[in-house]
Design a protein around this motif. Structure first.
Motif, PDB file in Angstrom:
ATOM      1  N   SER A 215      42.734  34.426  42.418  1.00 23.25           N
ATOM      2  CA  SER A 215      43.869  34.832  41.575  1.00 23.25           C
ATOM      3  C   SER A 215      43.625  36.227  41.002  1.00 23.25           C
ATOM      4  O   SER A 215      44.540  37.049  40.933  1.00 23.25           O
ATOM      5  N   LEU A 216      42.384  36.519  40.616  1.00 19.01           N
ATOM      6  CA  LEU A 216      42.096  37.843  40.066  1.00 19.01           C
ATOM      7  C   LEU A 216      42.156  38.911  41.164  1.00 19.01           C
ATOM      8  O   LEU A 216      42.622  40.027  40.934  1.00 19.01           O
ATOM      9  N   GLN A 217      41.715  38.523  42.348  1.00 17.75           N
ATOM     10  CA  GLN A 217      41.818  39.467  43.472  1.00 17.75           C
ATOM     11  C   GLN A 217      43.275  39.870  43.692  1.00 17.75           C
ATOM     12  O   GLN A 217      43.590  41.042  43.885  1.00 17.75           O
ATOM     13  N   VAL A 218      44.163  38.863  43.626  1.00 19.04           N
ATOM     14  CA  VAL A 218      45.589  39.155  43.802  1.00 19.04           C
ATOM     15  C   VAL A 218      46.068  40.084  42.695  1.00 19.04           C
ATOM     16  O   VAL A 218      46.731  41.102  42.952  1.00 19.04           O
ATOM     17  N   ASP A 219      45.722  39.767  41.449  1.00 14.72           N
ATOM     18  CA  ASP A 219      46.173  40.595  40.327  1.00 14.72           C
ATOM     19  C   ASP A 219      45.709  42.042  40.472  1.00 14.72           C
ATOM     20  O   ASP A 219      46.486  42.978  40.305  1.00 14.72           O
ATOM     21  N   VAL A 220      44.441  42.213  40.775  1.00 14.26           N
ATOM     22  CA  VAL A 220      43.896  43.568  40.908  1.00 14.26           C
ATOM     23  C   VAL A 220      44.586  44.290  42.066  1.00 14.26           C
ATOM     24  O   VAL A 220      44.992  45.443  41.948  1.00 14.26           O
TER      25      VAL A 220
END
Ligand SMILES: Nc1ncnc2c1ncn2[C@@H]1O[C@H](COP(=O)(O)OP(=O)(O)OP(=O)(O)O)[C@@H](O)[C@H]1O
Ligand SMILES: [Mg+2]
Lengths: 364, 238
Positions: free
Chosen positions: A336-341
């Motif tokens: 999820s953080l990979q997507v956000d970044v």
């Protein structure tokens, strides 16, 4: 005081607005749009929190409580398997789950019942409906006459009983403050370049458009980085906002937002002829993003069409990323953080390209 | 053919909406020449200068500068453009402004010479917003020529400049021209026009007359340049 002279000033002011249709439009259209958005957001958001129920009771009482929870209007209950609960909390499909243990009916006979309540815990407003619903269903057993003591076992996946509103909003606001201020400063500074005539000079020099935009970006990034550090230190050391994550990761996310804001500012300054028009982009760009990016109202509780809109706003991803890091302790291995970044970085590149392209077209 | 001219403007037209700011202008400027652009307010002088450096893209016709069809970023290194309003960074000092324009033209070495030329070396630490109007104009000129361009476009460079300094400027312009720099200067001032090798009279976006000051006097039928201009301009208007 001369009425004629005062009148001259008043008239001059209104005459200026007559030629600035855009300001007029903003003045009269923006409040309606913002209020409508807010109304839709607040009235249209109905969804009760999703709560999982795992009834493991071998006796009869568990089914009674579970049934009563299904009836509750405070929550939207579904039956789950207790072992699947934590992963459902993590992926966001549940806000909480309640386990009625195997000896639940026996507990009741013994006088103390202890259902397990697992709360996701990162969103302060969502815990109380769950506890409320549970309390009411337990009252339905109490109604059967026995003197029963309730001792629910509460577990938090994130945060905890001491997790307060500032902890929840703080994570989002750290990024928001930086985004907003950097955006305002860039849009005005780049506009000055145009109004003082120096942009024309730059255009008549061997500078490439991309060099101008990237040069600006780096200059403001220096300021934004210093600001990001200051905001972060203040938030963590003075306000003591709850943080589970890596400080450098928070800083990286902040800096990425700041750079995106710089490029958005440069891009939008192409569409402003005066500082006045530049400042108008604040309500236009910032207010809807603050309302819709999940800073205040969780995106998952918005009415459907607004969720769709939220999902195309860069700030939604930035805010989500900041919360994941600070509240949930996310690191870069989290998808999820990979997507956000990736999304925030993608917007930054998009604004960069758009700014450069518009600069070319505006001068030709 | 265009190689023999530093600037070759060929039948250029430019409209803003339905308004024709340039209407079929053709002019050629030789290398090392000082070409004066004259004309009343709104005649199209600034628009023509902007077309020459590629800031304005012509609707019709072509502009060739130093052998390259404009707009062309590579040629801009060899052009110096002094805008009509002194376009400077008000929060920076004189020296910082000049150094900035030097840096974007990769000509950091020329800063001191440029400041001395415009007599601002002593004031180099002053912040531009605290300068007088004429000093700003001088600083603006320094920014335009700090990289020793081959073509210098000066849009009313001596407005607000006191007479002594104006004489010095023109001496310097001549010297630059003698060294091979091509200058295009717009002006309203007739004694300045007299210092140009060739003049172009623009009105309503058209080139009304062209030639040396002596030619213009002859065409306008008056020994007084100003009168000759008024005659030429009036003839078209009626
Ligand atoms: N960006 C623009 N949009 C609309 N009209 C323009 C624009 N630029 C110039 N014009 C018009 O083109 C005409 C020529 O303008 P220009 O600035 O070239 O005149 P000028 O000869 O330099 O005048 P001055 O001596 O006053 O500087 C004017 O009527 C002006 O209003
Ligand atoms: Mg002009």
């Amino acid at each position: 005081m001369s009425g004629r002279r005062v009148g001259a000033i008043t008239r001059r002011l209104l005459q200026g607005f007559r030629r600035d249709r855009r300001t007029l439009a903003l003045l009269f259209v923006a409040p309606i749009v913002i209020l409508a958005l807010l109304g839709y957001l607040l009235r249209g958001s109905s969804t009760a929190p999703n709560v999982g129920i795992a009834n493991e009771d071998t006796g009869p009482l568990g089914a009674v409580v579970a049934g009563s929870l299904h009836q509750s209007s405070h929550i939207d209950a579904t039956d789950i398997d207790a072992s699947a609960g934590d992963s459902k909390l993590k992926d966001g499909s549940l806000v909480a789950y309640i386990v009625l243990p195997a000896n639940f009916s026996q507990q009741a006979q013994a006088g103390t019942i202890a259902p397990e309540v697992h709360l996701e815990g990162s969103q302060p407003g969502q815990d109380s409906p769950v506890l409320q619903a549970l309390q009411q269903s337990l009252i339905s057993i109490a109604g059967q006459g026995n003197n029963i003591h309730f001792a629910p076992n509460i577990h938090y996946l994130y945060g905890g009983p001491n997790f307060d509103t500032l902890d929840y909003f703080g994570a989002a606001f750290i990024g928001l403050v930086v985004f907003f201020l950097v955006f305002v400063i860039t849009i005005v500074a780049f506009l000055n370049e145009r109004t003082q005539g120096t942009l024309e000079r730059l255009m008549a020099s061997p500078l490439r458009r991309g060099e101008i935009v990237v040069g600006y970006m780096l200059g403001f990034t220096v300021l934004a980085v210093i600001q990001s550090i200051e905001v972060l230190v203040f938030s963590l050391a003075v306000l003591r906002i709850h943080n589970e994550g890596n400080v450098f990761l928070i800083f990286g996310m902040e800096a990425l937002m700041a750079i995106a804001a710089v490029n958005l500012g440069i891009f939008l300054s192409m569409f402003a002829r005066s500082e006045f028009q530049a400042v108008q982009f604040i309500p236009l760009v910032i207010v809807p993003q603050v309302l819709l990016s999940g800073v205040i109202f969780p995106v998952s509780s918005e009415p459907g069409p607004l969720q769709w809109l939220s999902n195309v706003l860069p700030l939604t991803y930035a805010v989500n990323g900041m919360r994941d890091i600070m509240v949930k302790g996310a690191d870069l291995t989290w998808s999820s953080l990979q997507v956000d970044v990736a999304v925030v970085a993608g917007f930054f590149l998009l604004f960069l390209v758009a700014g450069t392209a518009t600069l070319r077209r505006r001068v030709a | 053919m265009s190689e023999t001219y530093a600037v070759n403007v060929d039948d250029v037209s430019k409209s803003f909406g339905s308004f024709k700011a340039l209407n079929g202008v053709t002019l050629r400027v030789r290398q090392g020449e000082i070409y004066g652009l004259l004309g009343p307010n709104g005649a199209g002088k600034t628009t023509l200068i902007r077309a020459i450096c590629g800031l304005v893209e012509a609707n019709d016709g072509s502009v060739t500068v130093l052998g390259q069809r404009m707009p062309n970023v590579a040629v801009l290194r060899h052009i110096g453009y002094m805008t009509q309003q002194a376009a400077l960074y008000p929060g920076l000092s004189v020296e910082e402004n000049v150094a900035f324009f030097a840096a974007i033209n990769s000509a950091e070495a020329g800063v001191k010479a440029a400041l001395e030329l415009v007599h601002l070396y002593d004031r180099r630490k002053s912040v531009v917003s605290t300068l007088s109007g004429g000093m700003r104009q001088r600083c603006s000129l320094a920014c335009a020529l700090v990289h020793r361009p081959d073509l210098l476009l000066l849009d009313e460079p001596t407005v607000g400049i006191d007479p002594q300094l104006r004489v010095q400027f023109w001496d310097y312009f001549r010297q630059m021209a003698a060294d091979g720099t091509t200058l295009i200067v717009s002006s309203h001032v007739m004694d300045e026009a007299d210092r140009c090798q060739r003049l172009g009279l623009i009105q309503y976006g058209r080139l009304l007359a062209e030639g040396s000051p002596a030619d213009i006097r002859a065409q306008g039928g008056s020994p007084n340049l100003e009168e000759a201009f008024l005659n030429l301009a009036g003839r078209r208007e009626s």
